[in-house]
Scaffold this motif. Structure first.
Motif, short mmCIF file in Angstrom:
data_model
loop_
_atom_site.label_atom_id
_atom_site.label_comp_id
_atom_site.label_asym_id
_atom_site.label_seq_id
_atom_site.Cartn_x
_atom_site.Cartn_y
_atom_site.Cartn_z
N UNK A 75 17.09 3.76 -0.44
CA UNK A 75 17.33 2.33 -0.32
C UNK A 75 18.78 1.96 -0.62
N UNK A 76 19.45 2.76 -1.41
CA UNK A 76 20.85 2.46 -1.74
C UNK A 76 21.76 2.64 -0.53
N UNK A 77 21.28 3.35 0.49
CA UNK A 77 22.04 3.63 1.72
C UNK A 77 23.24 4.53 1.48
N UNK A 78 23.44 4.99 0.25
CA UNK A 78 24.57 5.87 -0.04
C UNK A 78 24.13 7.27 -0.44
N UNK A 79 22.83 7.49 -0.53
CA UNK A 79 22.29 8.80 -0.90
C UNK A 79 21.29 9.24 0.15
N UNK A 80 21.51 10.43 0.68
CA UNK A 80 20.59 11.03 1.63
C UNK A 80 19.75 12.09 0.96
N UNK A 95 11.33 36.55 5.53
CA UNK A 95 11.94 35.68 4.52
C UNK A 95 11.47 34.25 4.74
N UNK A 96 11.04 33.62 3.64
CA UNK A 96 10.65 32.22 3.68
C UNK A 96 11.53 31.44 2.70
N UNK A 97 12.04 30.29 3.15
CA UNK A 97 12.87 29.44 2.31
C UNK A 97 12.25 28.05 2.21
N UNK A 98 12.28 27.48 1.04
CA UNK A 98 11.92 26.08 0.82
C UNK A 98 13.07 25.44 0.07
N UNK A 99 13.64 24.38 0.64
CA UNK A 99 14.88 23.82 0.10
C UNK A 99 14.82 22.30 0.05
N UNK A 100 15.31 21.73 -1.06
CA UNK A 100 15.50 20.29 -1.20
C UNK A 100 16.98 19.98 -1.03
N UNK A 101 17.29 19.04 -0.13
CA UNK A 101 18.68 18.70 0.18
C UNK A 101 19.00 17.29 -0.32
N UNK A 102 20.21 17.11 -0.81
CA UNK A 102 20.65 15.78 -1.24
C UNK A 102 22.13 15.63 -0.91
N UNK A 103 22.50 14.41 -0.48
CA UNK A 103 23.90 14.15 -0.15
C UNK A 103 24.31 12.78 -0.66
N UNK A 104 25.60 12.65 -0.93
CA UNK A 104 26.19 11.38 -1.32
C UNK A 104 27.15 10.96 -0.22
N UNK A 105 26.94 9.76 0.33
CA UNK A 105 27.76 9.26 1.44
C UNK A 105 28.85 8.35 0.89
N UNK A 106 30.09 8.63 1.30
CA UNK A 106 31.24 7.86 0.86
C UNK A 106 31.94 7.25 2.07
N UNK A 107 31.78 5.95 2.33
CA UNK A 107 32.45 5.32 3.48
C UNK A 107 33.96 5.37 3.32
N UNK A 108 34.65 5.78 4.38
CA UNK A 108 36.10 5.80 4.38
C UNK A 108 36.68 4.63 5.15
N UNK A 109 35.89 4.08 6.08
CA UNK A 109 36.28 2.92 6.86
C UNK A 109 35.01 2.29 7.42
N UNK A 110 35.15 1.30 8.29
CA UNK A 110 33.98 0.65 8.86
C UNK A 110 33.17 1.59 9.74
N UNK A 111 33.77 2.65 10.24
CA UNK A 111 33.07 3.54 11.17
C UNK A 111 33.16 5.02 10.79
N UNK A 112 33.65 5.35 9.63
CA UNK A 112 33.77 6.75 9.24
C UNK A 112 33.18 6.96 7.84
N UNK A 113 32.50 8.09 7.69
CA UNK A 113 31.81 8.42 6.44
C UNK A 113 32.01 9.89 6.15
#
Length: 320
Positions: A75-80, A95-113
């Motif tokens: 909901x914060x729109x800044x965390x994936x 081989x089997x993999x199970x992975x949890x992914x997390x990202x932090x989004x940092x806007x650099x401009x109106x159209x770039x992240x």
């Protein structure tokens, strides 16, 4: 038997060993979460994707891979946040993999992240000794070590790290997998693999867009693997394209299988949005190695997006 040896040698030439290879994808460009945790949330909608790949069909012990992933924004729109599970089998190895992914989004401009991502999970590695046959007669193996061999298993934690930058038309990403590289008791030694990707979308007509891209993959233990991709998008619904996969000696010239051709495959692909929410993709790889050129490789992918009622900030999120 000869083709099985070629299979091993081909993997050596691409810098991959039996217990060290990473799954091969042709349609990763439609879901880069499988190679970069910073991709989580880039599409800004909750998205599910699944892949099934059968490589070198009809060759005993050839690779086959299945992957399922889910990612989206909080909901914060800044965390994936994302999740992906992979099953990869080649020969006696699984081989089997199970992975949890997390990202932090940092806007650099109106159209770039720019996004920074981390993925943590577990890998289950198994070797089925009953599938290890070294002689020409499957009922009479010439290596006593494989007689009455049992299936051995081990678990190992894994950690992946990535950075992903994108605008409405351009993207670039860097990632590394298997950061921990923990060696287990059945000779399971996952090597770090490094990925660099970049691409751009250009208008070439009112209803046609052109998207060139590439991916460089390396473990610094052989030739670098490079994919060159060229796609056309028609009416915002149908992707048609091709990919050329090859090996290039960028960092190291002395490796096993050096005398083999570095050419790997040419692929043709299509990805169709049946509806704005549902997509279906297919890829066919033409192997360029003479001994394997008559073998088929098929990859199928499906995806579903739970679209938000309001428009997303990025007006072209699905291009990448």
């Amino acid at each position: 038997m000869k083709r099985s040896l070629i299979l091993i040698m081909t993997m050596l030439a691409s810098g991959s060993l039996w217990a060290q290879h990473r799954p091969q994808y042709t349609q990763y460009i439609f879901n880069q979460l499988v190679i970069n945790p910073a991709y989580a949330g880039v599409k800004e909608n909750l998205t599910m994707n699944a892949f099934h790949r059968t490589q070198w069909t009809d060759l005993a012990g050839s690779p086959n891979t299945q992957t399922f992933s889910l990612d989206g924004l909080t909901r914060s729109r800044s965390i994936g946040l994302g999740f992906h599970a992979t099953r990869d089998e080649i020969g006696a190895q699984n081989r089997k993999n199970v992975t949890i992914d997390a990202s932090v989004k940092l806007p650099l401009s109106a159209s770039s992240v720019i996004s920074v991502g981390l993925a943590a999970g577990m890998s289950h590695f198994a070797v089925d000794g009953s599938k290890l046959v070294t002689g020409s007669d499957p009922n009479r193996p010439d290596d006593p070590a494989v007689i009455n061999a049992l299936k051995e298993r081990t678990w190992s934690p894994n950690l992946n790290l990535g950075v992903f930058y994108h605008t409405e038309r351009f993207y670039a990403g860097v990632s590394v997998t298997d950061l921990l590289g923990i060696d287990r008791d059945i000779n399971y030694d996952p090597e770090r693999h490094y990925f660099f990707t970049a691409g751009y979308v250009a208008d070439i007509g009112e209803n046609v867009k052109f998207k060139p891209s590439f991916m460089l993959k390396d473990n610094f233990d052989g030739p670098s693997n490079v994919d060159f991709n060229f796609f056309f998008l028609f009416k915002e619904r149908i992707w048609l394209g091709t990919s050329y996969r090859t090996g290039i000696n960028i960092f190291k010239n002395d490796f096993e299988g050096k005398g083999l051709s570095h050419r790997d495959a040419i692929a043709v692909m299509t990805d169709i949005y049946i509806t704005p929410r549902f997509r279906l993709g297919y890829a066919y790889d033409f192997t360029l190695h003479n001994t394997l050129s008559d073998l088929s490789t098929h990859e199928i992918s499906v995806g579903y997006t739970f679209l938000r009622k309001q428009e997303t900030k990025m007006v072209t999120p699905r291009y990448f």
